[in-house]
Design a protein around this motif. Structure first.
Motif, short mmCIF file in Angstrom:
data_model
loop_
_atom_site.label_atom_id
_atom_site.label_comp_id
_atom_site.label_asym_id
_atom_site.label_seq_id
_atom_site.Cartn_x
_atom_site.Cartn_y
_atom_site.Cartn_z
N LEU A 1 25.37 34.62 47.23
CA LEU A 1 26.78 35.01 47.15
C LEU A 1 27.36 34.68 45.79
CD1 LEU A 1 28.30 33.99 50.61
CD2 LEU A 1 27.83 36.29 49.76
N SER A 2 27.01 33.52 45.26
CA SER A 2 27.50 33.11 43.96
C SER A 2 27.00 34.06 42.87
CB SER A 2 27.04 31.68 43.66
OG SER A 2 27.44 31.30 42.37
N GLU A 3 25.73 34.44 42.95
CA GLU A 3 25.18 35.38 41.96
C GLU A 3 25.87 36.74 42.05
OE1 GLU A 3 20.95 35.70 42.36
OE2 GLU A 3 20.59 33.82 41.32
N GLU A 4 26.12 37.21 43.29
CA GLU A 4 26.80 38.49 43.46
C GLU A 4 28.21 38.44 42.87
OE1 GLU A 4 26.67 39.73 47.52
OE2 GLU A 4 24.48 39.76 47.56
N LYS A 5 28.92 37.33 43.10
CA LYS A 5 30.27 37.19 42.56
C LYS A 5 30.22 37.17 41.04
CE LYS A 5 34.49 34.45 42.75
NZ LYS A 5 34.94 35.03 41.55
N ASN A 6 29.26 36.46 40.47
CA ASN A 6 29.14 36.43 39.01
C ASN A 6 28.86 37.82 38.47
OD1 ASN A 6 29.61 33.70 38.83
ND2 ASN A 6 27.45 33.14 38.81
N ASN A 7 27.99 38.58 39.15
CA ASN A 7 27.69 39.94 38.72
C ASN A 7 28.93 40.82 38.80
OD1 ASN A 7 25.04 39.27 38.24
ND2 ASN A 7 24.29 40.07 40.19
N GLU A 8 29.71 40.67 39.89
CA GLU A 8 30.94 41.44 40.02
C GLU A 8 31.93 41.08 38.92
OE1 GLU A 8 32.40 40.71 43.95
OE2 GLU A 8 30.81 41.88 44.90
N ASP A 9 32.06 39.77 38.64
CA ASP A 9 32.97 39.33 37.58
C ASP A 9 32.54 39.89 36.23
OD1 ASP A 9 34.40 37.94 39.48
OD2 ASP A 9 33.61 35.97 38.92
N GLY B 1 34.17 46.34 32.41
CA GLY B 1 35.07 47.49 32.62
C GLY B 1 36.38 47.32 31.90
N LEU B 2 36.93 46.12 31.91
CA LEU B 2 38.18 45.86 31.20
C LEU B 2 37.99 46.02 29.69
CD1 LEU B 2 39.63 42.78 33.11
CD2 LEU B 2 40.60 45.07 32.99
N GLU B 3 36.89 45.49 29.18
CA GLU B 3 36.62 45.63 27.75
C GLU B 3 36.47 47.09 27.36
OE1 GLU B 3 33.20 43.24 26.85
OE2 GLU B 3 34.22 41.38 27.40
N GLU B 4 35.80 47.87 28.18
CA GLU B 4 35.63 49.30 27.90
C GLU B 4 36.98 50.02 27.94
OE1 GLU B 4 32.77 50.64 30.75
OE2 GLU B 4 31.08 49.79 29.65
N SER B 5 37.81 49.66 28.90
CA SER B 5 39.14 50.28 29.00
C SER B 5 39.99 49.95 27.79
CB SER B 5 39.86 49.81 30.27
OG SER B 5 39.16 50.23 31.41
N ILE B 6 39.99 48.70 27.39
CA ILE B 6 40.77 48.29 26.22
C ILE B 6 40.26 48.99 24.97
CG2 ILE B 6 41.26 46.32 24.71
CD1 ILE B 6 41.33 44.59 27.30
N ALA B 7 38.95 49.08 24.83
CA ALA B 7 38.38 49.77 23.67
C ALA B 7 38.79 51.24 23.67
CB ALA B 7 36.86 49.63 23.67
N TRP B 8 38.81 51.87 24.84
CA TRP B 8 39.19 53.29 24.92
C TRP B 8 40.65 53.47 24.53
CZ3 TRP B 8 42.77 56.15 27.67
CH2 TRP B 8 42.59 57.52 27.64
#
Length: 79
Positions: free
Chosen positions: A43-51, A57-64
């Protein structure tokens, strides 16, 4: 005398069964603990992957926004 031998034998078998049950219960507890730790780790690994994906995604949005619209986005509250 025969009855005393039978009673002794029953006592010995009872102790043997009790010991086997204790050993089984300890083994079962260990298995459950190991399963729980493994599950929590997954569960911890999945949460880290989601984070990580969310941050990417946020970085890509800001760059766009910066590239296409010329916006400069800063973190904080919109006051």
């Amino acid at each position: 005398m025969v009855e005393l031998g039978l009673v002794d034998r029953i006592g010995v078998e009872s102790e043997r069964v009790s010991s086997a049950l204790q050993s089984y219960n300890q083994s079962l507890r260990s298995s459950v603990t190991g399963f729980r730790q493994n599950f929590e780790h997954q569960l911890s690994e999945e949460k880290n992957n989601e984070d990580t994906e969310r941050a990417k995604g946020l970085e890509e949005s800001i760059a766009w926004y910066h590239k296409v619209l010329g916006f400069h986005i800063e973190g904080g509250h919109g006051n």
